[in-house]
Write a protein that holds these residues in place. Sequence first.
Motif, PDB file in Angstrom:
ATOM      1  N   SER A 167      -0.658  11.991   1.318  1.00 55.87           N
ATOM      2  CA  SER A 167       0.708  11.551   1.570  1.00 55.87           C
ATOM      3  C   SER A 167       0.676  10.147   2.145  1.00 55.87           C
ATOM      4  O   SER A 167      -0.317   9.726   2.736  1.00 55.87           O
ATOM      5  N   ALA A 168       1.758   9.419   1.962  1.00 57.15           N
ATOM      6  CA  ALA A 168       1.841   8.040   2.446  1.00 57.15           C
ATOM      7  C   ALA A 168       3.149   7.827   3.189  1.00 57.15           C
ATOM      8  O   ALA A 168       4.194   8.382   2.822  1.00 57.15           O
ATOM      9  N   ARG A 169       3.078   7.017   4.229  1.00 55.71           N
ATOM     10  CA  ARG A 169       4.265   6.651   5.002  1.00 55.71           C
ATOM     11  C   ARG A 169       4.128   5.203   5.436  1.00 55.71           C
ATOM     12  O   ARG A 169       3.025   4.690   5.622  1.00 55.71           O
ATOM     13  N   VAL A 170       5.239   4.535   5.613  1.00 58.87           N
ATOM     14  CA  VAL A 170       5.259   3.182   6.165  1.00 58.87           C
ATOM     15  C   VAL A 170       5.754   3.278   7.599  1.00 58.87           C
ATOM     16  O   VAL A 170       6.806   3.865   7.864  1.00 58.87           O
TER      17      VAL A 170
ATOM     18  N   LEU B 136       4.577  -4.383   9.081  1.00 56.71           N
ATOM     19  CA  LEU B 136       4.587  -3.004   8.585  1.00 56.71           C
ATOM     20  C   LEU B 136       3.192  -2.561   8.172  1.00 56.71           C
ATOM     21  O   LEU B 136       2.363  -3.370   7.759  1.00 56.71           O
ATOM     22  N   THR B 137       2.935  -1.257   8.252  1.00 57.88           N
ATOM     23  CA  THR B 137       1.654  -0.680   7.834  1.00 57.88           C
ATOM     24  C   THR B 137       1.908   0.588   7.032  1.00 57.88           C
ATOM     25  O   THR B 137       2.725   1.424   7.428  1.00 57.88           O
ATOM     26  N   THR B 138       1.184   0.736   5.924  1.00 55.12           N
ATOM     27  CA  THR B 138       1.194   1.992   5.179  1.00 55.12           C
ATOM     28  C   THR B 138       0.033   2.857   5.660  1.00 55.12           C
ATOM     29  O   THR B 138      -1.111   2.399   5.692  1.00 55.12           O
ATOM     30  N   VAL B 139       0.337   4.087   6.058  1.00 55.17           N
ATOM     31  CA  VAL B 139      -0.668   5.042   6.516  1.00 55.17           C
ATOM     32  C   VAL B 139      -0.768   6.153   5.478  1.00 55.17           C
ATOM     33  O   VAL B 139       0.221   6.823   5.179  1.00 55.17           O
ATOM     34  N   VAL B 140      -1.968   6.340   4.920  1.00 53.59           N
ATOM     35  CA  VAL B 140      -2.206   7.353   3.891  1.00 53.59           C
ATOM     36  C   VAL B 140      -3.105   8.436   4.474  1.00 53.59           C
ATOM     37  O   VAL B 140      -4.212   8.141   4.938  1.00 53.59           O
ATOM     38  N   GLU B 141      -2.618   9.674   4.473  1.00 55.28           N
ATOM     39  CA  GLU B 141      -3.401  10.819   4.925  1.00 55.28           C
ATOM     40  C   GLU B 141      -3.990  11.536   3.714  1.00 55.28           C
ATOM     41  O   GLU B 141      -3.277  11.783   2.732  1.00 55.28           O
TER      42      GLU B 141
ATOM     43  N   LEU C 141      11.729   2.068  -1.038  1.00 52.68           N
ATOM     44  CA  LEU C 141      10.301   2.312  -1.189  1.00 52.68           C
ATOM     45  C   LEU C 141      10.051   3.199  -2.402  1.00 52.68           C
ATOM     46  O   LEU C 141      10.919   3.993  -2.804  1.00 52.68           O
ATOM     47  N   PRO C 142       8.862   3.119  -3.002  1.00 53.43           N
ATOM     48  CA  PRO C 142       8.524   4.059  -4.077  1.00 53.43           C
ATOM     49  C   PRO C 142       8.763   5.502  -3.653  1.00 53.43           C
ATOM     50  O   PRO C 142       8.638   5.855  -2.470  1.00 53.43           O
ATOM     51  N   ALA C 143       9.091   6.350  -4.617  1.00 54.92           N
ATOM     52  CA  ALA C 143       9.612   7.688  -4.336  1.00 54.92           C
ATOM     53  C   ALA C 143       8.699   8.531  -3.456  1.00 54.92           C
ATOM     54  O   ALA C 143       9.177   9.329  -2.642  1.00 54.92           O
ATOM     55  N   LYS C 144       7.393   8.379  -3.602  1.00 50.54           N
ATOM     56  CA  LYS C 144       6.469   9.254  -2.878  1.00 50.54           C
ATOM     57  C   LYS C 144       6.114   8.744  -1.488  1.00 50.54           C
ATOM     58  O   LYS C 144       5.266   9.332  -0.813  1.00 50.54           O
ATOM     59  N   ILE C 145       6.735   7.661  -1.032  1.00 50.95           N
ATOM     60  CA  ILE C 145       6.381   7.066   0.256  1.00 50.95           C
ATOM     61  C   ILE C 145       7.537   7.216   1.237  1.00 50.95           C
ATOM     62  O   ILE C 145       8.673   6.823   0.952  1.00 50.95           O
ATOM     63  N   ALA C 146       7.248   7.768   2.418  1.00 55.00           N
ATOM     64  CA  ALA C 146       8.259   7.892   3.470  1.00 55.00           C
ATOM     65  C   ALA C 146       8.338   6.585   4.256  1.00 55.00           C
ATOM     66  O   ALA C 146       7.331   5.902   4.457  1.00 55.00           O
ATOM     67  N   GLY C 147       9.533   6.248   4.685  1.00 52.09           N
ATOM     68  CA  GLY C 147       9.727   5.031   5.467  1.00 52.09           C
ATOM     69  C   GLY C 147      10.379   5.322   6.800  1.00 52.09           C
ATOM     70  O   GLY C 147      10.775   6.448   7.087  1.00 52.09           O
ATOM     71  N   PRO C 148      10.485   4.309   7.642  1.00 51.42           N
ATOM     72  CA  PRO C 148      11.127   4.501   8.945  1.00 51.42           C
ATOM     73  C   PRO C 148      12.572   4.973   8.795  1.00 51.42           C
ATOM     74  O   PRO C 148      13.319   4.468   7.953  1.00 51.42           O
TER      75      PRO C 148
END
Length: 492
Positions: free
Chosen positions: A96-99, A84-89, A13-20
């Motif tokens: 911040s973003a996470r998948v 999958l879903t990307t959640v952006v707070e 994933l792109p560096a700024k995105i957290a994944g499972p």
Amino acid sequence: MTVKLSSSILANLPAKIAGPKYDRAALKAGIVHFGVGNFHRSHQAVYLDDLFNSGAGHDWAIIGAGVFAGEKVGRGKLAEQDWLTTVVEQDSGHMSARVTGVMIDFLMPGDAEAIIEQLADPAIRIVSLTITEGGYFIDPASGLFNPSHPDIVADAQPGATPKTVFGITLAGLVRRRDDGIVPFTVMSCDNIPHNGHVTSDGVIGLARLIDEDLADWIGQHVAFPNGMVDRITPATTDRERGILASEFGLEDNWPVFCEPFRQWVLEDHFTDGRPPLEKVGVQFVEDVAPYELMKIRILNGGHATIAYPAGLMDIHFVHEAMQEPLVRGFLAKLEHDEIIPTVPPVPDTKLEDYYQLIESRFSNPKIGDTIRRLCLDGSNRQPKFIIPTIADRLKAGKSVAGLALESALWCRYCFGTTDSGAVIEPNDPSWDRLLATAKAAKDAPAAWLAMEDIYGDVGRSAPFAGAFARALTLLWANGARATLTQYLAGKL
């Protein structure tokens, strides 16, 4: 340079995105969820993602389900990216973003046979719902399940293929009873008062139309926990997709943008176990009612308070409404004078602190929540979020001037034009009825309160009717700005 979301890129994933942090291939389904929309994916799914990331609960993955043809669009978007879903707070100082990967399948909406088959699987121990306030077949005036609704009557016919959530859920319970399988828990995650009781009334009410013994069995063996859920989650538009692509380098068909704050208070009442969600911040209590009433009156009632004056002033975003001194002042005065005094004490909570939190959340400039979303579906929301507060104030012999103004603002909004003359597009399932009634109420305010299914006894109250008529007359004579100015000066 952007990448398209799918299982194949989770390791990169792109560096700024957290994944499972868990192996999605090893997950096992434990929940079927009806109503896979933005709120579910920003709330229940995020709590489960936190749990799975901790190494626990991997047999509680979600299978999506639905009953409406329109839900096929969302299913298609998620299918293209392997559920999958990307959640952006976002708030003013944070993004911040996470998948999340807790959903492992999504049954075709409306395929009752396939959904019932899944519900009969012993591995499914919870059926959860986010089907909106209007999905529970509630009579607005009485607040009770309406067994005469045509969709419910149709599902009760012998040999009928069920088309409602309640009908499909009931069919799944019947299969499990007949097969000797422990029934699943039915867990509402919708923002309605006493949501567990309301869900129970719907499922058992439908069962009673079919078989009294079945209804009694469900009442004795199936759990319907009440819960309070909270996270401001607006609809997804191209704006959100563009921000995700430009800021994070990820393309998602249907990302979710939401505030950082989230809350889930849940009664610990389950038929066949539950995930250990207390490990990730869910508050399990014996009685959720105090938390629920606080949230529904202060937050949801607050949303209604700012929605309609802002709509009449052509304000687009919620945070922009909070920057308007008249709207912010109306919220503060109505909450402190009339709404908060009706809220009983809540364990470990100061109501003024809760209000200040709500005010701050409404003011979040990054969330992109719209006034139109807050104005949506007033015919279902007002009887839950505003009218019970009016009833309590009347019962106590207290002033309802501000609440009457809120109701008059809703009526004026439903006339279909803003104060500038701009057209308000239909924004309620009963828009045609509301539009016609609002036009009649311009010269005869009592016509609005005569909507018995919405106002009930409140509409027949002389003090409320008088205050409503004065407020609506002023809105038509002077507009929302001047009327709010008069209210804030204590002259309404």
